[in-house]
Scaffold this active site. Structure first.
Site, PDB file in Angstrom:
ATOM      1  N   CYS A  73       0.913  -1.465   0.072  1.00  0.00           N
ATOM      2  CA  CYS A  73       0.072   0.214   0.360  1.00  0.00           C
ATOM      3  C   CYS A  73       0.432   1.687  -0.127  1.00  0.00           C
ATOM      4  CB  CYS A  73      -0.961   0.013   0.918  1.00  0.00           C
ATOM      5  SG  CYS A  73      -2.530  -1.372   1.144  1.00  0.00           S
ATOM      6  N   HIS A 135      -1.333   5.708   2.572  1.00  0.00           N
ATOM      7  CA  HIS A 135      -1.523   4.467   3.538  1.00  0.00           C
ATOM      8  C   HIS A 135      -1.942   5.497   4.728  1.00  0.00           C
ATOM      9  CE1 HIS A 135      -1.054   0.618   4.737  1.00  0.00           C
ATOM     10  NE2 HIS A 135       0.358   0.855   5.691  1.00  0.00           N
ATOM     11  N   ASP A 327      -4.314   0.342  -5.501  1.00  0.00           N
ATOM     12  CA  ASP A 327      -3.305   0.015  -5.543  1.00  0.00           C
ATOM     13  C   ASP A 327      -2.331  -1.195  -5.668  1.00  0.00           C
ATOM     14  OD1 ASP A 327      -3.758  -1.309  -3.383  1.00  0.00           O
ATOM     15  OD2 ASP A 327      -3.766   0.233  -1.936  1.00  0.00           O
TER      16      ASP A 327
END
Length: 501
Positions: A73, A135, A327
Protein backbone atom coordinates in the site's frame (compact mmCIF):
# COMPACT_ATOMS: atom_id res chain seq x y z
CA UNK A 1 -14.52 54.80 -26.35
CA UNK A 2 -10.76 54.78 -26.05
CA UNK A 3 -11.07 54.47 -22.26
CA UNK A 4 -13.45 51.50 -22.63
CA UNK A 5 -11.06 49.83 -25.06
CA UNK A 6 -8.21 50.25 -22.62
CA UNK A 7 -10.29 48.68 -19.85
CA UNK A 8 -11.15 45.82 -22.20
CA UNK A 9 -7.47 45.39 -22.99
CA UNK A 10 -6.65 45.21 -19.29
CA UNK A 11 -9.46 42.75 -18.62
CA UNK A 12 -8.65 40.50 -21.56
CA UNK A 13 -5.99 38.34 -19.80
CA UNK A 14 -8.31 37.87 -16.82
CA UNK A 15 -11.21 36.87 -19.08
CA UNK A 16 -9.02 34.40 -20.99
CA UNK A 17 -7.87 32.80 -17.71
CA UNK A 18 -11.45 32.65 -16.44
CA UNK A 19 -12.69 30.96 -19.61
CA UNK A 20 -9.78 28.51 -19.54
CA UNK A 21 -10.41 27.66 -15.87
CA UNK A 22 -14.12 27.05 -16.35
CA UNK A 23 -13.49 24.90 -19.43
CA UNK A 24 -10.94 22.67 -17.72
CA UNK A 25 -12.23 19.18 -16.98
CA UNK A 26 -13.04 18.09 -13.46
CA UNK A 27 -11.26 14.99 -12.15
CA UNK A 28 -12.90 12.14 -10.24
CA UNK A 29 -9.99 10.11 -8.88
CA UNK A 30 -11.11 6.83 -7.28
CA UNK A 31 -8.63 4.58 -5.45
CA UNK A 32 -9.77 1.09 -4.44
CA UNK A 33 -7.72 -0.84 -1.88
CA UNK A 34 -6.47 -4.39 -2.58
CA UNK A 35 -8.70 -4.93 -5.64
CA UNK A 36 -7.32 -7.59 -7.97
CA UNK A 37 -8.28 -8.73 -11.48
CA UNK A 38 -11.27 -10.88 -10.46
CA UNK A 39 -13.73 -8.20 -11.61
CA UNK A 40 -15.86 -8.96 -14.66
CA UNK A 41 -14.19 -6.55 -17.15
CA UNK A 42 -10.83 -8.26 -16.50
CA UNK A 43 -10.46 -11.94 -15.53
CA UNK A 44 -14.16 -12.37 -14.67
CA UNK A 45 -13.77 -14.84 -11.79
CA UNK A 46 -16.58 -17.44 -11.91
CA UNK A 47 -19.70 -16.02 -10.31
CA UNK A 48 -18.31 -12.50 -9.77
CA UNK A 49 -20.97 -9.79 -9.76
CA UNK A 50 -19.56 -6.35 -10.57
CA UNK A 51 -22.15 -4.65 -12.78
CA UNK A 52 -20.83 -1.17 -12.13
CA UNK A 53 -17.30 -2.08 -13.17
CA UNK A 54 -18.89 -3.40 -16.37
CA UNK A 55 -20.68 -0.07 -16.68
CA UNK A 56 -17.43 1.80 -16.08
CA UNK A 57 -15.63 -0.28 -18.73
CA UNK A 58 -18.25 0.75 -21.30
CA UNK A 59 -17.58 4.43 -20.63
CA UNK A 60 -13.79 4.36 -20.37
CA UNK A 61 -10.66 2.70 -21.72
CA UNK A 62 -9.76 -0.44 -19.78
CA UNK A 63 -6.01 -0.78 -19.23
CA UNK A 64 -5.96 -4.55 -18.86
CA UNK A 65 -2.19 -4.77 -18.37
CA UNK A 66 -1.64 -2.13 -15.69
CA UNK A 67 0.74 -2.82 -12.82
CA UNK A 68 1.53 -1.21 -9.50
CA UNK A 69 4.98 0.26 -8.93
CA UNK A 70 5.31 -1.81 -5.75
CA UNK A 71 3.01 -4.53 -4.35
CA UNK A 72 2.29 -2.85 -1.01
CA UNK A 73 0.00 0.00 0.00
CA UNK A 74 2.47 2.65 1.13
CA UNK A 75 5.03 2.52 -1.70
CA UNK A 76 2.36 2.12 -4.37
CA UNK A 77 0.33 5.09 -3.20
CA UNK A 78 3.34 7.36 -2.75
CA UNK A 79 4.43 6.43 -6.28
CA UNK A 80 1.00 7.25 -7.73
CA UNK A 81 0.62 10.52 -5.84
CA UNK A 82 4.14 11.79 -6.64
CA UNK A 83 4.84 10.09 -9.96
CA UNK A 84 8.16 8.88 -8.52
CA UNK A 85 8.86 5.16 -8.89
CA UNK A 86 10.30 3.17 -5.94
CA UNK A 87 13.48 2.43 -7.91
CA UNK A 88 14.13 6.18 -7.66
CA UNK A 89 12.74 6.80 -4.17
CA UNK A 90 13.83 3.63 -2.40
CA UNK A 91 10.40 3.13 -0.80
CA UNK A 92 9.63 -0.53 -1.54
CA UNK A 93 7.63 -1.68 1.49
CA UNK A 94 5.11 -0.48 4.04
CA UNK A 95 6.59 1.61 6.86
CA UNK A 96 4.33 2.14 9.83
CA UNK A 97 4.28 4.68 12.63
CA UNK A 98 3.75 7.88 10.64
CA UNK A 99 1.54 10.86 11.39
CA UNK A 100 1.85 12.94 8.25
CA UNK A 101 3.90 12.81 5.05
CA UNK A 102 6.92 11.10 6.57
CA UNK A 103 7.76 9.80 3.08
CA UNK A 104 9.27 13.25 2.47
CA UNK A 105 11.93 12.29 5.00
CA UNK A 106 12.00 8.59 4.15
CA UNK A 107 13.45 9.42 0.73
CA UNK A 108 15.59 12.44 -0.15
CA UNK A 109 14.20 12.58 -3.70
CA UNK A 110 10.69 13.06 -2.30
CA UNK A 111 11.46 15.92 0.07
CA UNK A 112 10.16 18.57 -2.35
CA UNK A 113 7.89 16.34 -4.45
CA UNK A 114 4.59 17.94 -5.44
CA UNK A 115 1.61 15.73 -4.64
CA UNK A 116 -0.79 15.17 -7.55
CA UNK A 117 -3.67 16.94 -5.82
CA UNK A 118 -1.39 19.83 -4.85
CA UNK A 119 -0.25 20.19 -8.46
CA UNK A 120 -3.85 20.55 -9.59
CA UNK A 121 -4.52 22.94 -6.71
CA UNK A 122 -1.51 25.05 -7.73
CA UNK A 123 -3.01 25.29 -11.20
CA UNK A 124 -6.45 26.59 -10.34
CA UNK A 125 -8.27 23.47 -9.15
CA UNK A 126 -10.14 22.93 -5.91
CA UNK A 127 -8.57 19.75 -4.47
CA UNK A 128 -10.71 17.67 -2.13
CA UNK A 129 -10.00 14.24 -0.69
CA UNK A 130 -11.64 11.58 1.44
CA UNK A 131 -10.96 8.04 2.58
CA UNK A 132 -7.72 6.15 1.96
CA UNK A 133 -5.55 7.90 -0.60
CA UNK A 134 -2.19 7.67 1.16
CA UNK A 135 -1.47 4.65 3.36
CA UNK A 136 -3.51 4.13 6.51
CA UNK A 137 -5.42 1.19 7.96
CA UNK A 138 -8.76 0.54 9.60
CA UNK A 139 -7.03 -0.65 12.79
CA UNK A 140 -4.17 1.87 13.06
CA UNK A 141 -5.72 5.16 14.21
CA UNK A 142 -3.48 8.14 13.64
CA UNK A 143 -1.01 6.19 11.51
CA UNK A 144 -1.30 7.93 8.16
CA UNK A 145 1.11 9.12 5.47
CA UNK A 146 -1.33 11.69 4.06
CA UNK A 147 -0.16 15.23 3.35
CA UNK A 148 -2.79 17.67 4.68
CA UNK A 149 -1.17 20.55 2.79
CA UNK A 150 -1.95 18.86 -0.54
CA UNK A 151 -5.69 19.49 -0.22
CA UNK A 152 -8.09 22.40 0.07
CA UNK A 153 -10.20 20.19 2.31
CA UNK A 154 -10.30 16.56 3.43
CA UNK A 155 -13.19 14.56 4.84
CA UNK A 156 -12.63 14.20 8.58
CA UNK A 157 -9.09 14.08 9.89
CA UNK A 158 -6.63 13.70 6.99
CA UNK A 159 -4.20 12.02 9.40
CA UNK A 160 -6.82 9.55 10.66
CA UNK A 161 -9.23 9.30 7.73
CA UNK A 162 -10.83 5.85 8.12
CA UNK A 163 -10.24 4.16 11.48
CA UNK A 164 -13.35 5.54 13.19
CA UNK A 165 -15.65 4.63 10.30
CA UNK A 166 -15.70 0.84 10.34
CA UNK A 167 -17.72 -1.32 12.76
CA UNK A 168 -16.55 -4.81 13.67
CA UNK A 169 -18.70 -7.95 13.94
CA UNK A 170 -19.08 -10.14 17.01
CA UNK A 171 -16.45 -12.85 16.59
CA UNK A 172 -15.44 -16.01 18.39
CA UNK A 173 -11.89 -16.88 19.40
CA UNK A 174 -10.29 -19.42 17.05
CA UNK A 175 -9.76 -22.08 19.70
CA UNK A 176 -13.35 -21.77 20.85
CA UNK A 177 -14.46 -22.04 17.21
CA UNK A 178 -12.48 -25.24 16.73
CA UNK A 179 -9.71 -23.68 14.64
CA UNK A 180 -6.02 -24.15 15.27
CA UNK A 181 -3.70 -21.54 16.69
CA UNK A 182 -1.62 -19.47 14.32
CA UNK A 183 -4.11 -17.39 12.36
CA UNK A 184 -2.15 -14.60 10.67
CA UNK A 185 -2.83 -11.22 12.28
CA UNK A 186 -4.25 -12.75 15.42
CA UNK A 187 -6.63 -15.47 16.55
CA UNK A 188 -8.41 -13.63 19.33
CA UNK A 189 -11.89 -12.47 18.37
CA UNK A 190 -11.02 -8.80 18.70
CA UNK A 191 -8.02 -9.10 16.40
CA UNK A 192 -9.17 -11.41 13.61
CA UNK A 193 -8.23 -8.98 10.87
CA UNK A 194 -7.41 -11.79 8.44
CA UNK A 195 -10.88 -13.23 8.10
CA UNK A 196 -14.40 -12.92 6.72
CA UNK A 197 -17.59 -12.16 8.66
CA UNK A 198 -20.99 -10.52 8.27
CA UNK A 199 -21.55 -7.05 9.70
CA UNK A 200 -24.92 -6.53 11.37
CA UNK A 201 -24.77 -2.72 11.50
CA UNK A 202 -26.60 -0.72 8.81
CA UNK A 203 -24.53 -0.22 5.66
CA UNK A 204 -24.95 3.52 5.98
CA UNK A 205 -22.53 3.35 8.92
CA UNK A 206 -19.67 1.71 6.96
CA UNK A 207 -16.62 3.73 6.04
CA UNK A 208 -16.88 3.40 2.26
CA UNK A 209 -20.56 4.32 2.30
CA UNK A 210 -19.78 7.41 4.39
CA UNK A 211 -16.92 8.47 2.12
CA UNK A 212 -19.13 7.96 -0.93
CA UNK A 213 -21.91 10.01 0.70
CA UNK A 214 -19.41 12.81 1.25
CA UNK A 215 -18.12 12.60 -2.32
CA UNK A 216 -21.65 12.71 -3.74
CA UNK A 217 -22.27 15.95 -1.87
CA UNK A 218 -19.14 17.47 -3.43
CA UNK A 219 -20.24 16.32 -6.89
CA UNK A 220 -23.66 17.90 -6.45
CA UNK A 221 -22.12 21.34 -5.89
CA UNK A 222 -18.69 21.45 -7.55
CA UNK A 223 -18.18 25.23 -7.15
CA UNK A 224 -16.63 27.84 -9.42
CA UNK A 225 -13.21 26.23 -9.79
CA UNK A 226 -12.70 22.94 -11.61
CA UNK A 227 -12.73 20.11 -9.10
CA UNK A 228 -10.10 17.48 -8.33
CA UNK A 229 -11.97 14.99 -6.16
CA UNK A 230 -10.09 12.00 -4.71
CA UNK A 231 -12.18 9.20 -3.22
CA UNK A 232 -10.40 6.37 -1.39
CA UNK A 233 -12.44 3.17 -0.90
CA UNK A 234 -11.05 0.69 1.65
CA UNK A 235 -12.78 -2.58 0.78
CA UNK A 236 -11.91 -5.21 -0.39
CA UNK A 237 -8.96 -4.78 2.01
CA UNK A 238 -9.04 -7.15 4.98
CA UNK A 239 -10.99 -7.78 7.15
CA UNK A 240 -13.62 -8.99 4.65
CA UNK A 241 -16.54 -7.71 6.68
CA UNK A 242 -19.60 -6.35 4.89
CA UNK A 243 -23.34 -6.83 5.24
CA UNK A 244 -25.17 -10.09 4.61
CA UNK A 245 -26.64 -9.17 1.24
CA UNK A 246 -23.17 -9.18 -0.34
CA UNK A 247 -22.32 -12.58 1.14
CA UNK A 248 -25.67 -13.87 -0.16
CA UNK A 249 -24.48 -13.20 -3.72
CA UNK A 250 -21.91 -15.96 -3.24
CA UNK A 251 -23.39 -19.09 -1.60
CA UNK A 252 -20.51 -20.99 -0.05
CA UNK A 253 -21.24 -24.21 -1.96
CA UNK A 254 -21.02 -22.26 -5.25
CA UNK A 255 -17.81 -20.36 -4.51
CA UNK A 256 -14.98 -21.38 -6.83
CA UNK A 257 -11.38 -21.20 -5.73
CA UNK A 258 -8.78 -19.58 -7.98
CA UNK A 259 -6.94 -21.72 -10.50
CA UNK A 260 -4.09 -23.43 -8.70
CA UNK A 261 -1.85 -26.48 -8.88
CA UNK A 262 -0.03 -28.52 -6.29
CA UNK A 263 3.59 -27.59 -5.64
CA UNK A 264 3.33 -24.40 -7.66
CA UNK A 265 6.44 -23.01 -5.98
CA UNK A 266 8.69 -25.80 -7.25
CA UNK A 267 10.14 -23.56 -10.01
CA UNK A 268 9.51 -20.23 -8.31
CA UNK A 269 10.98 -17.97 -5.65
CA UNK A 270 9.49 -18.36 -2.17
CA UNK A 271 7.47 -15.39 -0.98
CA UNK A 272 8.00 -16.41 2.65
CA UNK A 273 4.29 -16.46 3.49
CA UNK A 274 3.46 -20.12 2.97
CA UNK A 275 2.41 -20.28 6.62
CA UNK A 276 -0.63 -18.16 5.84
CA UNK A 277 -1.80 -20.67 3.24
CA UNK A 278 -1.05 -23.61 5.53
CA UNK A 279 -3.30 -22.18 8.26
CA UNK A 280 -6.12 -21.43 5.80
CA UNK A 281 -6.11 -24.85 4.18
CA UNK A 282 -5.66 -26.84 7.39
CA UNK A 283 -8.67 -25.03 8.86
CA UNK A 284 -10.75 -25.31 5.68
CA UNK A 285 -11.19 -21.53 5.44
CA UNK A 286 -10.25 -21.07 1.76
CA UNK A 287 -13.79 -20.96 0.37
CA UNK A 288 -15.01 -18.84 3.26
CA UNK A 289 -12.25 -16.29 2.72
CA UNK A 290 -12.87 -16.29 -1.03
CA UNK A 291 -16.56 -15.68 -0.30
CA UNK A 292 -15.65 -12.73 1.92
CA UNK A 293 -13.30 -11.26 -0.67
CA UNK A 294 -15.89 -11.56 -3.47
CA UNK A 295 -18.58 -10.09 -1.21
CA UNK A 296 -16.30 -7.15 -0.42
CA UNK A 297 -15.64 -6.61 -4.15
CA UNK A 298 -19.38 -6.49 -4.88
CA UNK A 299 -19.83 -4.09 -1.96
CA UNK A 300 -17.23 -1.68 -3.35
CA UNK A 301 -18.72 -2.12 -6.85
CA UNK A 302 -21.96 -0.77 -5.37
CA UNK A 303 -20.14 2.32 -4.08
CA UNK A 304 -18.64 2.83 -7.52
CA UNK A 305 -22.15 2.71 -8.99
CA UNK A 306 -23.31 5.38 -6.56
CA UNK A 307 -20.44 7.66 -7.64
CA UNK A 308 -21.19 7.12 -11.34
CA UNK A 309 -24.86 7.88 -10.70
CA UNK A 310 -23.88 11.10 -8.95
CA UNK A 311 -21.73 12.21 -11.87
CA UNK A 312 -24.49 11.42 -14.36
CA UNK A 313 -27.01 13.46 -12.37
CA UNK A 314 -24.73 16.43 -11.70
CA UNK A 315 -23.50 19.56 -13.50
CA UNK A 316 -20.16 17.73 -13.87
CA UNK A 317 -21.57 15.27 -16.40
CA UNK A 318 -19.80 15.64 -19.73
CA UNK A 319 -16.82 17.52 -18.31
CA UNK A 320 -15.19 15.11 -15.88
CA UNK A 321 -12.16 12.86 -16.23
CA UNK A 322 -12.77 9.60 -14.38
CA UNK A 323 -9.85 7.45 -13.29
CA UNK A 324 -10.31 4.31 -11.19
CA UNK A 325 -7.31 2.35 -9.97
CA UNK A 326 -6.21 -0.07 -7.27
CA UNK A 327 -2.95 0.14 -5.37
CA UNK A 328 -1.90 -3.46 -6.16
CA UNK A 329 -3.24 -6.88 -7.00
CA UNK A 330 -4.11 -9.60 -4.51
CA UNK A 331 -3.67 -13.32 -3.93
CA UNK A 332 -6.40 -15.56 -2.54
CA UNK A 333 -4.20 -18.64 -2.28
CA UNK A 334 -2.58 -18.53 -5.72
CA UNK A 335 1.00 -19.81 -5.42
CA UNK A 336 0.26 -20.49 -1.74
CA UNK A 337 0.19 -16.72 -1.18
CA UNK A 338 -2.31 -14.43 0.51
CA UNK A 339 -2.53 -10.66 0.19
CA UNK A 340 0.30 -9.14 -1.89
CA UNK A 341 4.06 -8.73 -1.27
CA UNK A 342 5.30 -10.66 -4.30
CA UNK A 343 6.09 -9.86 -7.94
CA UNK A 344 3.84 -12.19 -9.89
CA UNK A 345 1.21 -10.87 -12.29
CA UNK A 346 -1.56 -11.70 -9.80
CA UNK A 347 0.06 -9.42 -7.24
CA UNK A 348 1.08 -6.46 -9.37
CA UNK A 349 -1.67 -6.35 -12.00
CA UNK A 350 -4.39 -3.88 -11.11
CA UNK A 351 -7.66 -2.56 -12.49
CA UNK A 352 -7.20 0.79 -14.25
CA UNK A 353 -9.94 2.64 -16.11
CA UNK A 354 -9.67 6.14 -17.57
CA UNK A 355 -12.39 8.24 -19.22
CA UNK A 356 -11.80 11.60 -20.86
CA UNK A 357 -14.84 13.28 -22.42
CA UNK A 358 -14.63 13.58 -26.21
CA UNK A 359 -11.21 11.90 -26.30
CA UNK A 360 -11.04 8.40 -24.83
CA UNK A 361 -12.16 5.49 -26.99
CA UNK A 362 -14.67 4.34 -24.42
CA UNK A 363 -15.58 0.69 -24.31
CA UNK A 364 -12.21 -0.45 -25.65
CA UNK A 365 -9.45 -2.39 -23.92
CA UNK A 366 -5.69 -2.25 -24.31
CA UNK A 367 -2.95 -4.70 -23.32
CA UNK A 368 -0.21 -2.09 -23.63
CA UNK A 369 1.95 -2.24 -20.47
CA UNK A 370 1.22 0.43 -17.88
CA UNK A 371 2.81 1.34 -14.55
CA UNK A 372 0.64 3.31 -12.13
CA UNK A 373 3.23 6.11 -12.16
CA UNK A 374 1.82 6.83 -15.64
CA UNK A 375 -1.36 8.23 -14.06
CA UNK A 376 0.20 11.52 -12.90
CA UNK A 377 1.51 12.66 -16.32
CA UNK A 378 -1.65 11.38 -18.00
CA UNK A 379 -3.92 13.55 -15.87
CA UNK A 380 -1.63 16.54 -16.37
CA UNK A 381 -1.82 16.22 -20.14
CA UNK A 382 -5.58 15.70 -20.12
CA UNK A 383 -6.09 18.79 -17.97
CA UNK A 384 -3.57 20.91 -19.87
CA UNK A 385 -1.19 21.20 -16.92
CA UNK A 386 2.61 21.07 -17.06
CA UNK A 387 4.12 17.72 -16.10
CA UNK A 388 6.51 18.10 -13.14
CA UNK A 389 10.07 16.95 -13.71
CA UNK A 390 9.73 14.51 -10.81
CA UNK A 391 7.39 12.28 -12.86
CA UNK A 392 9.03 9.16 -14.22
CA UNK A 393 6.02 7.69 -15.99
CA UNK A 394 4.65 8.18 -19.49
CA UNK A 395 1.36 9.78 -20.44
CA UNK A 396 -1.32 7.33 -21.55
CA UNK A 397 -3.10 9.85 -23.76
CA UNK A 398 -1.92 8.07 -26.95
CA UNK A 399 -3.58 4.86 -25.73
CA UNK A 400 -6.73 6.74 -24.70
CA UNK A 401 -6.98 8.06 -28.25
CA UNK A 402 -6.01 4.73 -29.82
CA UNK A 403 -5.89 1.72 -27.46
CA UNK A 404 -3.81 -0.14 -30.06
CA UNK A 405 -1.08 2.51 -30.07
CA UNK A 406 2.23 0.94 -28.97
CA UNK A 407 3.84 2.05 -25.73
CA UNK A 408 7.61 1.88 -25.52
CA UNK A 409 7.90 1.80 -21.71
CA UNK A 410 7.33 -1.60 -20.12
CA UNK A 411 5.49 -1.99 -16.82
CA UNK A 412 8.00 -1.97 -13.96
CA UNK A 413 7.37 -3.19 -10.41
CA UNK A 414 9.78 -3.46 -7.50
CA UNK A 415 9.74 -4.98 -4.03
CA UNK A 416 12.33 -5.79 -1.38
CA UNK A 417 11.62 -9.10 0.31
CA UNK A 418 12.25 -9.50 4.02
CA UNK A 419 15.84 -10.46 4.69
CA UNK A 420 17.08 -9.27 1.29
CA UNK A 421 19.65 -6.52 0.97
CA UNK A 422 18.49 -5.32 -2.44
CA UNK A 423 15.13 -4.98 -4.19
CA UNK A 424 13.79 -7.51 -6.69
CA UNK A 425 12.38 -6.25 -9.99
CA UNK A 426 9.76 -7.29 -12.55
CA UNK A 427 8.90 -6.03 -16.02
CA UNK A 428 6.00 -6.88 -18.29
CA UNK A 429 5.18 -6.25 -21.93
CA UNK A 430 1.87 -7.09 -23.54
CA UNK A 431 2.53 -10.86 -23.29
CA UNK A 432 5.55 -11.80 -21.18
CA UNK A 433 6.68 -11.13 -17.63
CA UNK A 434 10.25 -11.32 -16.33
CA UNK A 435 11.12 -11.29 -12.62
CA UNK A 436 14.70 -10.94 -11.42
CA UNK A 437 15.16 -11.46 -7.71
CA UNK A 438 17.89 -9.84 -5.67
CA UNK A 439 19.82 -13.14 -5.50
CA UNK A 440 19.84 -13.39 -9.32
CA UNK A 441 17.12 -16.06 -9.59
CA UNK A 442 14.79 -15.40 -12.53
CA UNK A 443 11.26 -16.30 -13.48
CA UNK A 444 9.58 -15.63 -16.82
CA UNK A 445 6.01 -16.36 -17.81
CA UNK A 446 4.13 -16.42 -21.11
CA UNK A 447 0.84 -14.90 -19.96
CA UNK A 448 -0.89 -15.66 -23.25
CA UNK A 449 -0.40 -19.42 -22.93
CA UNK A 450 0.05 -19.54 -19.15
CA UNK A 451 -2.10 -16.78 -17.59
CA UNK A 452 -1.83 -18.27 -14.09
CA UNK A 453 1.98 -18.40 -14.18
CA UNK A 454 2.26 -22.11 -13.49
CA UNK A 455 5.40 -22.67 -15.61
CA UNK A 456 8.62 -20.70 -15.29
CA UNK A 457 10.14 -20.46 -18.80
CA UNK A 458 13.15 -18.31 -17.88
CA UNK A 459 15.53 -21.07 -19.02
CA UNK A 460 13.65 -21.93 -22.23
CA UNK A 461 16.24 -21.48 -25.05
CA UNK A 462 13.44 -20.77 -27.52
CA UNK A 463 12.56 -17.65 -25.53
CA UNK A 464 16.11 -16.38 -24.99
CA UNK A 465 15.59 -13.35 -27.25
CA UNK A 466 12.36 -12.44 -25.46
CA UNK A 467 14.11 -12.69 -22.12
CA UNK A 468 17.02 -10.55 -23.31
CA UNK A 469 14.63 -7.90 -24.60
CA UNK A 470 12.75 -7.77 -21.30
CA UNK A 471 15.98 -7.75 -19.30
CA UNK A 472 17.06 -4.53 -21.04
CA UNK A 473 14.12 -2.80 -19.37
CA UNK A 474 15.31 -3.75 -15.87
CA UNK A 475 17.09 -0.74 -14.35
CA UNK A 476 20.73 -1.40 -13.53
CA UNK A 477 20.86 1.21 -10.77
CA UNK A 478 18.13 1.43 -8.15
CA UNK A 479 17.80 3.34 -4.92
CA UNK A 480 18.55 1.41 -1.72
CA UNK A 481 15.61 0.68 0.56
CA UNK A 482 14.99 3.52 2.95
CA UNK A 483 14.73 3.18 6.71
CA UNK A 484 12.14 4.79 8.96
CA UNK A 485 13.40 8.30 9.82
CA UNK A 486 12.62 8.41 13.52
CA UNK A 487 13.81 12.01 13.75
CA UNK A 488 11.14 13.14 11.28
CA UNK A 489 8.52 15.50 12.73
CA UNK A 490 5.99 13.19 11.11
CA UNK A 491 7.20 10.13 12.97
CA UNK A 492 4.26 9.01 15.08
CA UNK A 493 6.14 8.53 18.35
CA UNK A 494 7.76 11.97 18.11
CA UNK A 495 4.39 13.51 17.22
CA UNK A 496 2.83 12.03 20.34
CA UNK A 497 5.78 12.93 22.52
CA UNK A 498 6.86 9.32 23.00
CA UNK A 499 10.36 7.99 22.50
CA UNK A 500 10.87 6.39 19.10
CA UNK A 501 11.04 2.62 19.08
Amino acid sequence: MIRNKSYLFLLLPFLVCLIHATSRPNVLFIAVDDLNDYISPLDNHPGIQTPHFDRLAKRSVTFANAHCAAPACHPSRVAVMTGVHPVASGIYRNMFGAHGPRWRHESPVLKEAVVLSQHFRNNGYRALGGGKIFHTLQWTPGDSQNDPDAWDAYRGDPLDPISADWPRPILMDDIEAGLTKGRPLGGRAASQLFGAAILQEPEESYGDHLVTDWAIEQIKSPGEKPLFLAVGLFRPHIPWEVSERWFDLYPLDEVQLPKHIEDDLRDAHSHGREGWHKWVTENKQWKKFMQGYLASISYVDHQLGRLLDAIDESPMRGNTIIVVWSDHGFHIGEKENWEKFSLWDQTTRVPLFIHMPNLSQDGMMTRQPVTLTDIYPTLCELAGLPIPRQCGGASLVPQLKNPLAPKSQLALSAFQFWGDKRPSLAVADSRYRLIRYSNGFEEMYDLKNDPYEFTNVADDPGLAKVKARLAKALPTKVAPMRAIPKDSPYHRDRKRGKPAK
